[in-house]
Write an enzyme that holds these catalytic residues in place. Structure first.
Site, mmCIF file in Angstrom:
data_model
loop_
_atom_site.group_PDB
_atom_site.id
_atom_site.type_symbol
_atom_site.label_atom_id
_atom_site.label_comp_id
_atom_site.label_asym_id
_atom_site.label_seq_id
_atom_site.Cartn_x
_atom_site.Cartn_y
_atom_site.Cartn_z
ATOM 1 N N ASP A 20 5.521 1.290 -1.790
ATOM 2 C CA ASP A 20 4.338 1.462 -2.642
ATOM 3 C C ASP A 20 3.257 2.240 -1.883
ATOM 4 O OD1 ASP A 20 5.410 -0.262 -4.736
ATOM 5 O OD2 ASP A 20 5.042 -1.895 -3.335
ATOM 6 N N GLU A 281 12.712 4.260 -2.214
ATOM 7 C CA GLU A 281 12.470 5.568 -2.835
ATOM 8 C C GLU A 281 12.040 6.623 -1.833
ATOM 9 O OE1 GLU A 281 9.961 5.572 -6.292
ATOM 10 O OE2 GLU A 281 10.850 3.705 -7.015
HETATM 11 O O1 TRH Z 1 10.035 -0.100 2.004
HETATM 12 P P1 TRH Z 1 10.892 0.230 0.854
HETATM 13 O O2 TRH Z 1 12.022 -0.643 0.626
HETATM 14 O O3 TRH Z 1 10.022 0.337 -0.435
HETATM 15 C C1 TRH Z 1 10.453 -0.170 -1.671
HETATM 16 C C2 TRH Z 1 10.741 0.947 -2.665
HETATM 17 O O4 TRH Z 1 9.863 2.012 -2.652
HETATM 18 C C3 TRH Z 1 10.777 0.383 -4.060
HETATM 19 O O5 TRH Z 1 10.941 1.389 -5.014
HETATM 20 C C4 TRH Z 1 9.504 -0.383 -4.311
HETATM 21 O O6 TRH Z 1 9.396 -0.848 -5.575
HETATM 22 C C5 TRH Z 1 9.507 -1.540 -3.339
HETATM 23 O O7 TRH Z 1 9.404 -1.004 -2.047
HETATM 24 C C6 TRH Z 1 8.401 -2.518 -3.597
HETATM 25 O O8 TRH Z 1 11.484 1.716 1.065
HETATM 26 P P2 TRH Z 1 10.827 3.173 0.966
HETATM 27 O O9 TRH Z 1 10.527 3.507 -0.459
HETATM 28 O O10 TRH Z 1 11.741 4.069 1.641
HETATM 29 O O11 TRH Z 1 9.474 3.086 1.754
HETATM 30 C C7 TRH Z 1 9.423 3.020 3.127
HETATM 31 C C8 TRH Z 1 8.230 3.793 3.653
HETATM 32 O O12 TRH Z 1 8.062 3.537 5.029
HETATM 33 C C9 TRH Z 1 8.386 5.298 3.512
HETATM 34 O O13 TRH Z 1 7.136 5.871 3.190
HETATM 35 C C10 TRH Z 1 8.802 5.739 4.877
HETATM 36 C C11 TRH Z 1 8.023 4.784 5.732
HETATM 37 N N1 TRH Z 1 8.525 4.574 7.093
HETATM 38 C C12 TRH Z 1 7.700 4.949 8.123
HETATM 39 O O14 TRH Z 1 6.617 5.521 7.906
HETATM 40 N N2 TRH Z 1 8.104 4.703 9.396
HETATM 41 C C13 TRH Z 1 9.297 4.121 9.687
HETATM 42 O O15 TRH Z 1 9.629 3.933 10.865
HETATM 43 C C14 TRH Z 1 10.152 3.758 8.592
HETATM 44 C C15 TRH Z 1 11.493 3.122 8.884
HETATM 45 C C16 TRH Z 1 9.719 3.985 7.312
#
Ligand code: TRH
Length: 385
Positions: A20, A281
């Site tokens: 989010d 996502e």
């Molecule tokens: O964390 P998520 O599982 O988020 C999920 C989904 O977006 C889902 O659709 C939503 O409804 C739910 O949360 C509540 O996975 P996502 O979407 O990949 O988000 C992770 C974020 O973290 C992304 O912006 C990348 C960031 N990230 C970093 O900045 N540094 C890191 O080391 C890692 C591993 C991720």
């Protein structure tokens, strides 16, 4: 006298995890940085925000980062006059706007443009719903749905200007990659070694896959961010409460637990690895732009809605692959999401890694023609109602 830039308010309610805030933060900084807009980002969980942007101080009610005004969204919401309402109001993932803000929107002489930026899906219905209006009962306001997507007729995908050029330059620059690894306390990639990033939801049945990896023909270095899965893998190898800096494994497998990286550095990790496991996502989209083979785990939802999302994406993604490559990719992705049969399907998937790398690049080009989500959103909001 110059005209002040239009104001945009983005509301982000952190339900779970980092997606989010991850998506809202990209949206906000791209709107401010590339489109010169005055952006206020209202976030109800600054501690989560800080994990992906270390500049954020969770104790501050108002702060600025990368050209964006960041506001702590608290309840009760401060009093709002119509003059405080932005010209464009974005609620992400249909979060409920504060009552006071809604009332102020309704009282504006010129109503703001109100848009809900929705979740990403490859399902067929998305293009039909993108852009639809939703009049609000009891209020003189209409909100519009904006759907990201993989096909024309949707809002496209988040992709910053210059991202692909930066990625190409990094992937062609061995010294930049070595410096990146050194900064993480890792040696440069060795000839023959496969380096894999593993960002995934906790997986109770990962042991057989770890076992398979231990017996890989080539050295395998797995980079897992701190969190539930890292702790589980650590426990499997006798490391209690594994955290950033811990290393474990056996045989051909070395698992390194990484700190959670700032968002741009996470991109570098995806660009530098030979294979990326991603989830939700935002990391999924970033892995698509990385142009490297990937394995995706959609966010788990009630009534198996994530299975439909997975199938819909697989259907589109596999369309350009040969039959055997497509079958092996489907087998591993589905096994990974079912937490069953991953070890059995690992070798089959790995055998086609070169083909997946070529496909990833073709897919990346195909996606680029949709235009980037933020530019599409700016055009969408500029259209007269
Ligand atoms: O964390 P998520 O599982 O988020 C999920 C989904 O977006 C889902 O659709 C939503 O409804 C739910 O949360 C509540 O996975 P996502 O979407 O990949 O988000 C992770 C974020 O973290 C992304 O912006 C990348 C960031 N990230 C970093 O900045 N540094 C890191 O080391 C890692 C591993 C991720």
């Amino acid at each position: 006298m110059s005209v002040p830039a239009p104001r945009w308010d983005i509301f982000c309610s952190v339900v779970d995890n980092f997606g989010d805030i991850g998506i809202c933060w990209r949206l906000a900084r791209q709107l401010a940085g590339e489109h010169g807009l005055q952006v206020r980002l209202w976030v109800d969980d600054l501690a989560s925000f800080r994990r992906i942007n270390p500049e954020i101080d969770p104790a501050q009610a108002v702060q600025y980062s990368r050209g964006v005004e960041v506001r702590h969204w608290t309840a009760p919401f401060p009093a709002v006059a119509p003059g405080d309402v932005a010209e464009v109001v974005i609620d992400t993932f249909a979060c409920t706007l504060p009552e006071a803000y809604l009332r102020a929107m309704a009282a504006c002489a010129e109503r703001p443009r109100w848009v809900t930026v929705e979740h990403l899906s490859a399902e067929d219905w998305v293009a039909g719903c993108h852009g639809l209006p939703s009049p609000q009962p009891g209020l003189p306001l209409t909100r519009h749905f904006f759907f990201p997507g993989f096909v024309p007729g949707t809002g496209g995908l988040l992709c910053e200007h210059g991202l692909l050029e930066a990625r190409h330059a990094f992937q062609a620059d061995a010294a930049a990659q070595a410096a990146f690894w050194a900064d993480l306390g890792l040696p440069p990639g060795r000839e023959g070694e496969l380096r894999l990033s593993l960002f995934a939801y906790d997986c109770a049945h990962i042991a057989p896959l770890l076992h398979r990896w231990e017996h890989s023909a080539r050295p395998l270095r797995v980079l897992v961010p701190e969190g539930a899965l890292a702790r589980r893998i650590g426990a499997h190898y006798g490391v209690a409460e594994a955290g950033a800096g811990d290393v474990c494994g056996a045989g051909a497998l070395a698992v390194h637990v990484l700190p959670f990286l700032e968002q741009d550095r996470y991109d570098h990790l995806l660009w530098a690895c030979g294979l990326n496991f991603v989830r939700g996502e935002d990391s999924f989209v970033r892995a698509l732009w990385a142009g490297r083979p990937l394995v995706w785990q959609p966010y788990r939802q009630d009534e198996d809605a994530h299975t439909d999302k997975l199938d819909a994406f697989l259907h589109r993604y596999c369309a350009g692959l040969g039959a055997r490559e497509a079958a092996a990719l489907r087998d591993l992705w589905q096994a990974w999401n079912r937490e069953q049969g991953m070890a059995e399907h690992w070798d089959g998937f790995l055998a086609h890694r070169a083909a997946y790398a070529v496909h990833a690049e073709l897919w990346r080009r195909q996606m680029s023609v949709l235009g980037d989500l933020v530019t599409n959103l700016v055009f969408f909001c500029a259209k007269p109602l």
